[in-house]
Enzyme design. Structure first.
Site, PDB file in Angstrom:
ATOM      1  N   ARG A  72       0.844  -1.214   0.000  1.00 26.81           N
ATOM      2  CA  ARG A  72       0.000   0.000   0.000  1.00 26.81           C
ATOM      3  C   ARG A  72       0.871   1.253   0.000  1.00 26.81           C
ATOM      4  O   ARG A  72       0.551   2.262  -0.633  1.00 26.81           O
ATOM      5  CB  ARG A  72      -0.944  -0.017   1.212  1.00 26.81           C
ATOM      6  CG  ARG A  72      -1.661   1.294   1.463  1.00 26.81           C
ATOM      7  CD  ARG A  72      -2.905   1.168   2.330  1.00 26.81           C
ATOM      8  NE  ARG A  72      -2.706   0.365   3.521  1.00 26.81           N
ATOM      9  CZ  ARG A  72      -1.998   0.742   4.608  1.00 26.81           C
ATOM     10  NH1 ARG A  72      -1.420   1.933   4.643  1.00 26.81           N
ATOM     11  NH2 ARG A  72      -1.847  -0.055   5.639  1.00 26.81           N
ATOM     12  N   TYR A 104     -16.707  16.873 -15.400  1.00 32.19           N
ATOM     13  CA  TYR A 104     -17.042  15.482 -15.129  1.00 32.19           C
ATOM     14  C   TYR A 104     -17.954  15.475 -13.910  1.00 32.19           C
ATOM     15  O   TYR A 104     -17.553  15.927 -12.835  1.00 32.19           O
ATOM     16  CB  TYR A 104     -15.768  14.669 -14.884  1.00 32.19           C
ATOM     17  CG  TYR A 104     -16.074  13.224 -14.623  1.00 32.19           C
ATOM     18  CD1 TYR A 104     -16.471  12.398 -15.670  1.00 32.19           C
ATOM     19  CD2 TYR A 104     -16.010  12.695 -13.351  1.00 32.19           C
ATOM     20  CE1 TYR A 104     -16.791  11.072 -15.433  1.00 32.19           C
ATOM     21  CE2 TYR A 104     -16.326  11.369 -13.111  1.00 32.19           C
ATOM     22  CZ  TYR A 104     -16.715  10.566 -14.163  1.00 32.19           C
ATOM     23  OH  TYR A 104     -17.034   9.258 -13.934  1.00 32.19           O
ATOM     24  N   ASP A 134      -7.952  18.830 -14.809  1.00 34.25           N
ATOM     25  CA  ASP A 134      -8.283  17.447 -15.134  1.00 34.25           C
ATOM     26  C   ASP A 134      -7.878  17.250 -16.601  1.00 34.25           C
ATOM     27  O   ASP A 134      -8.521  17.785 -17.504  1.00 34.25           O
ATOM     28  CB  ASP A 134      -9.775  17.193 -14.913  1.00 34.25           C
ATOM     29  CG  ASP A 134     -10.165  15.739 -15.164  1.00 34.25           C
ATOM     30  OD1 ASP A 134      -9.462  15.049 -15.940  1.00 34.25           O
ATOM     31  OD2 ASP A 134     -11.179  15.292 -14.613  1.00 34.25           O
ATOM     32  N   LYS A 190      -9.147   5.977 -19.093  1.00 32.66           N
ATOM     33  CA  LYS A 190      -9.508   6.476 -20.410  1.00 32.66           C
ATOM     34  C   LYS A 190      -8.340   6.343 -21.392  1.00 32.66           C
ATOM     35  O   LYS A 190      -7.912   5.247 -21.665  1.00 32.66           O
ATOM     36  CB  LYS A 190     -10.009   7.921 -20.278  1.00 32.66           C
ATOM     37  CG  LYS A 190     -10.987   8.137 -19.107  1.00 32.66           C
ATOM     38  CD  LYS A 190     -12.303   7.375 -19.250  1.00 32.66           C
ATOM     39  CE  LYS A 190     -13.172   7.386 -17.996  1.00 32.66           C
ATOM     40  NZ  LYS A 190     -13.459   8.704 -17.445  1.00 32.66           N
TER      41      LYS A 190
HETATM   42  C1  LIG Z   1     -13.779   9.245 -16.224  1.00 33.71           C
HETATM   43  C2  LIG Z   1     -13.385  10.584 -15.784  1.00 33.71           C
HETATM   44  C3  LIG Z   1     -13.097  10.842 -14.443  1.00 33.71           C
HETATM   45  C4  LIG Z   1     -13.241   9.794 -13.354  1.00 33.71           C
HETATM   46  O1  LIG Z   1     -12.354   8.740 -13.507  1.00 33.71           O
HETATM   47  P1  LIG Z   1     -12.654   7.214 -13.045  1.00 33.71           P
HETATM   48  O2  LIG Z   1     -11.426   6.487 -13.443  1.00 33.71           O
HETATM   49  O3  LIG Z   1     -13.905   6.782 -13.747  1.00 33.71           O
HETATM   50  O4  LIG Z   1     -12.868   7.241 -11.568  1.00 33.71           O
HETATM   51  C5  LIG Z   1     -12.690  12.117 -14.104  1.00 33.71           C
HETATM   52  N1  LIG Z   1     -12.586  13.098 -15.023  1.00 33.71           N
HETATM   53  C6  LIG Z   1     -12.860  12.891 -16.323  1.00 33.71           C
HETATM   54  C7  LIG Z   1     -12.721  14.001 -17.290  1.00 33.71           C
HETATM   55  C8  LIG Z   1     -13.277  11.623 -16.751  1.00 33.71           C
HETATM   56  O5  LIG Z   1     -13.546  11.429 -18.046  1.00 33.71           O
END
Ligand SMILES: *Cc1c(COP(=O)(O)O)cnc(C)c1O
Length: 374
Positions: A48, A100, A172, A197
């Site tokens: 961890r 998001y 982000d 993603k």
């Molecule tokens: C999918 C996404 C998130 C969240 O990520 P997870 O891996 O699903 O927890 C945050 N910001 C954006 C822009 C996203 O597309």
């Protein structure tokens, strides 16, 4: 080996000194042996707290972003949560109006109860951002292009305002990856990715990462939360993310090209009310995007000329696009957004969001024609 494409092609591929293996193994061990004197000769203590595969991934992303340190988490949301937990009760946070929706949901349902105050503003309006900045503002959260309306904000300008107010800027970067946009170079303090993603890129892992421009008391708290809170990225996901990243350069080039082809088609189509893609010269943020991005991305949205129900029915006609949420994989995805978001979401009811994959553009165009009822 400084070009990002070259670095990506070698991500997680330092030959293993004990075997010569060109691809690093997955280190699954949950614990690490101490030396006779009680020390930890390799720096690892317990899974961890730190793991070699996770560290490879953290260092790869931090290097691409031009940051000093990366922190990998079990998901993009776990990464977001740790950043928010590193703030203090009473701190003020500025969110974009369009972002998001999970992040806004987390702030509203959990962090507001813990005394974190927030304001959501349209960050394309600098006056509105200025007005929202208070002496208590600690963090400004930005997302550009935003989800799902692809609003573009000028990061360098926003960073100046945020800095002048004594706050930090987090971007982000999930939709852009370090290949298309490097927020830390534009003045941001933190960049966050859902590795689920584009970084992973094959719709087969869930993970997240935060990269810091410099280490300070705030990033120490993130490090502490990662180790003690324990929402860490597991070694297999870190290994898969590195495996995916090695082809990011090639994937993204084709994915952006497909998005641009589809956007041009949609913009001319009579059943489309509006197309949201920063590569279109008609887009609100085209000039800014052209300046701060290396390409316009593989995400686009459009408004079907009909009701929300008609847009949902249109999406049901897709055969090449998969009807699913998420983005950044090799397969194109299509999604009626309003029906997955909460009722108070600002997303237009007939908005359809697409993530373009690696299929041939002709097949995607034919599928969109079917969706639009041609
Ligand atoms: C999918 C996404 C998130 C969240 O990520 P997870 O891996 O699903 O927890 C945050 N910001 C954006 C822009 C996203 O597309």
């Amino acid at each position: 080996m400084s070009h990002p494409h070259t670095r990506l092609a070698h991500a997680g591929c330092e030959p293993d000194p004990s075997t010569g293996a060109v691809v690093a193994p997955i280190h699954l061990s949950s614990t690490f042996e101490r030396a006779a004197d009680g020390s930890y000769p390799h720096g690892y203590i317990y899974g961890r707290l730190g793991n070699p595969t996770r560290k490879d991934f953290e260092e790869a992303v931090a290097g691409l972003e031009g940051g000093t340190r990366g922190f990998a988490f079990a998901s993009g949301m776990a990464a977001s949560m740790s950043v928010l937990q590193a703030l203090e009760p009473g701190d003020h946070l500025i969110l974009p109006e369009d972002l998001y929706y999970g992040v806004r949901n987390l702030v509203e349902t959990t962090f507001a109860r813990w005394g974190l105050r927030y304001t959501a503003v349209d960050q394309t309006d600098l006056g509105a951002l200025e007005a929202a900045l208070t002496p208590e503002t600690r963090l400004v959260w930005a997302e550009t292009p935003s989800n799902p309306q692809l609003k573009v904000v000028d990061l360098a300008t926003i960073a100046e305002h945020v800095k002048a107010a004594g706050a930090m800027l987090l971007v982000d970067g999930t939709w852009t990856t370090p290949l298309l946009q490097r927020p830390l170079e534009l003045g941001a303090d933190l960049v966050l990715h859902s590795a689920t993603k584009f970084l992973g890129g094959h719709s087969d892992l869930v993970g997240g990462v935060v990269v810091a421009k410099e280490e300070n008391a705030f990033t120490e708290r993130i490090a502490h939360l990662q180790q003690i809170g324990g929402a860490v990225m597991d070694p297999f996901s870190a290994w898969l993310a590195l495996r995916g990243m090695r082809s990011l350069g090639a994937r993204l080039r084709l994915q952006c090209e497909n998005a641009s082809t589809l956007a041009a088609y949609l913009e001319e189509h009579p059943r489309v009310r509006r197309t949201y893609y920063p590569g279109l010269p008609s887009h609100q943020g085209h000039a800014t995007a052209a300046r701060q991005m290396d390409d316009f991305g593989a995400m686009l949205s459009f408004e079907f000329d009909g009701s929300g129900e008609e847009a949902l029915a249109a999406v049901a006609r897709a055969r090449v696009f998969r009807r699913a949420t998420s983005l950044g994989g090799t397969e194109s995805l299509i999604e009626h957004r309003a029906s997955i978001e909460p009722e108070d979401s600002p997303t237009p009811p007939s908005l359809i969001r697409c993530s373009t994959g690696l299929e041939h553009a002709d097949d995607l165009l034919e599928d969109l024609a079917r969706v639009l009822g041609d």
